[in-house]
Design an enzyme around this catalytic site. Structure first.
Site, short mmCIF file in Angstrom:
data_model
loop_
_atom_site.label_atom_id
_atom_site.label_comp_id
_atom_site.label_asym_id
_atom_site.label_seq_id
_atom_site.Cartn_x
_atom_site.Cartn_y
_atom_site.Cartn_z
N TYR A 1 -0.85 -0.71 10.23
CA TYR A 1 -1.15 -1.39 8.97
C TYR A 1 0.12 -1.01 7.98
O TYR A 1 0.53 -1.99 7.45
CB TYR A 1 -2.35 -0.86 8.14
CG TYR A 1 -2.68 -1.41 7.03
CD1 TYR A 1 -3.10 -2.58 6.46
CD2 TYR A 1 -2.38 -0.46 5.69
CE1 TYR A 1 -3.40 -2.93 5.41
CE2 TYR A 1 -2.70 -0.88 4.50
CZ TYR A 1 -3.19 -2.11 4.35
OH TYR A 1 -3.16 -2.83 2.97
N LYS B 1 2.71 -3.67 6.46
CA LYS B 1 2.94 -3.81 5.08
C LYS B 1 4.72 -3.36 4.66
O LYS B 1 5.19 -4.18 3.80
CB LYS B 1 2.20 -2.76 4.10
CG LYS B 1 0.87 -3.10 4.14
CD LYS B 1 0.51 -4.47 3.47
CE LYS B 1 -0.78 -4.97 3.25
NZ LYS B 1 -0.96 -6.09 2.59
N SER C 1 0.98 -1.37 -0.01
CA SER C 1 0.24 -0.03 -0.08
C SER C 1 0.81 1.02 -0.14
O SER C 1 2.09 1.34 0.48
CB SER C 1 -0.94 0.02 1.41
OG SER C 1 -1.45 1.28 1.47
N SER C 2 0.34 2.40 -0.62
CA SER C 2 1.03 3.51 -0.54
C SER C 2 1.08 4.16 1.02
O SER C 2 1.86 5.11 0.96
CB SER C 2 0.46 4.47 -1.51
OG SER C 2 -0.76 4.76 -0.93
N CYS C 3 0.48 3.76 1.86
CA CYS C 3 0.61 4.33 3.16
C CYS C 3 2.02 3.73 4.01
O CYS C 3 2.14 4.17 4.96
CB CYS C 3 -0.45 3.67 3.93
SG CYS C 3 -0.68 1.92 4.52
#
Length: 325
Positions: free
Chosen positions: A139, A143, A110-112
């Site tokens: 989260y 990742k 994810s880009s987070c």
């Protein structure tokens, strides 16, 4: 680039939005041996079950799309579940894949993963250069751990485990729960229900000023298959041992206000859009630098207006049932 259509491919998380899109993409390309397992038959957080599954299946490639996902509210409310379940899934699947001789795996992140205040657009090298957005830090850390798992098995064992970091996704199979979903499905449902009820206004969390990039899930699936099958030499030329992930996005962003206005137009809602600035905005901007993916031969094809319209038709107008969980 040639797709390995004779390979035995396991898609972990095939009932989710991303996993189901990958299965659709693989089938469209002619893959004949796609392995899937529903959650009630294979609990990916259970190490013994995952090990037994890989021992029995003789897998050649793995798409690791299984994850616990949600929007700001869900991440804030269930941080323990978000970090624990995602860590367990990726650790179990990646380790079992290695132990049972799987040479190729693609991990979906994810880009987070990038710092809250990373320079825009965010390059792959921005990873671990600053503090994360607090609302989804558990989260994001999970990742990041998945990326590092892939890098570590590559470095120590010579595996070819790759990672793709998509921007915000939307499209068929999304979760439309009003509190636990991401911004597009949550807003789409809220605006749709406001139109049906004749409500004079729709209240939207935040100021409306943050900028976000959105990618249709079918584009994400095409990128995943492309990145899995691009040659090792080409992939290595765009990465390095400790920066092995590739950003996947459109390279274009919009404000949340602009997104809400577009959704109101798609839905046909004539009321007011009211922004509640007492609610958290999250990261000010999240735009990915997608130059690496484009140099590897992939580019997004579905524009936001087209994607929103088709998604709304599929979810609300064509008799499809909403996914509320």
């Amino acid at each position: 680039m040639q797709h390995a259509i004779d390979q035995r491919v396991f898609v972990a998380g095939h009932r989710g939005m991303v996993g189901s899109a990958i299965v659709r993409c693989l089938r469209a390309l002619g893959y004949r041996d796609i392995v899937t397992a529903p959650r009630d038959a294979l609990d990916l957080t259970d190490q013994r079950q995952v090990a037994a599954f890989f021992a029995a299946q003789s897998i050649d490639q793995v798409y690791l799309a299984a994850a616990k996902v949600g929007g700001i509210h869900a991440n804030n409310t269930y941080p323990a579940e978000f970090i624990h379940q995602n860590l367990m899934i990726e650790a179990n699947v990646i380790h079992a894949a290695h132990l049972h001789g799987v040479q190729k795996l693609l991990f979906l992140g994810s880009s987070c993963i990038y710092p809250k205040l990373a320079a825009q657009p965010m390059t792959e090298e921005a990873l671990l250069t600053g503090l994360l957005e607090p609302t989804n830090e558990p989260y994001a850390i999970a990742k990041i751990a998945g990326i590092k798992l892939c890098e570590s098995y590559n470095r120590q064992y010579g595996r070819d485990y790759r990672s793709a970091m998509p921007t915000n996704l939307y499209g068929p199979g999304d979760n439309y729960h009003p509190e636990n979903s991401h911004v597009i499905p949550a807003l789409m449902r809220r605006v749709h229900e406001a139109r049906l009820a004749g409500a004079p206004e729709v209240v939207i969390w935040g100021s409306g000023t943050p900028r976000r990039e959105f990618l249709h899930v079918d584009d994400m699936a095409a990128a995943a298959v492309h990145l899995m099958n691009v040659s090792a030499a080409a992939y290595a030329a765009e990465t390095r041992p400790m920066c092995s992930h590739i950003n996947v996005g459109t390279g274009v962003d919009v404000t949340i206000r602009e997104l809400a206005e577009s959704l109101a137009q798609v839905v046909g809602y004539p009321g007011r859009l009211v922004f509640d600035s007492t609610k958290p905005d999250g990261t000010p901007r999240k735009l990915l630098d997608v130059a690496r993916a484009e140099r590897l031969g992939w580019r997004a094809r579905i524009g936001l207006a087209e994607g929103l319209a088709s998604t709304y038709r599929e979810a609300f107008l064509d008799g499809a049932s909403l996914r509320l969980g």
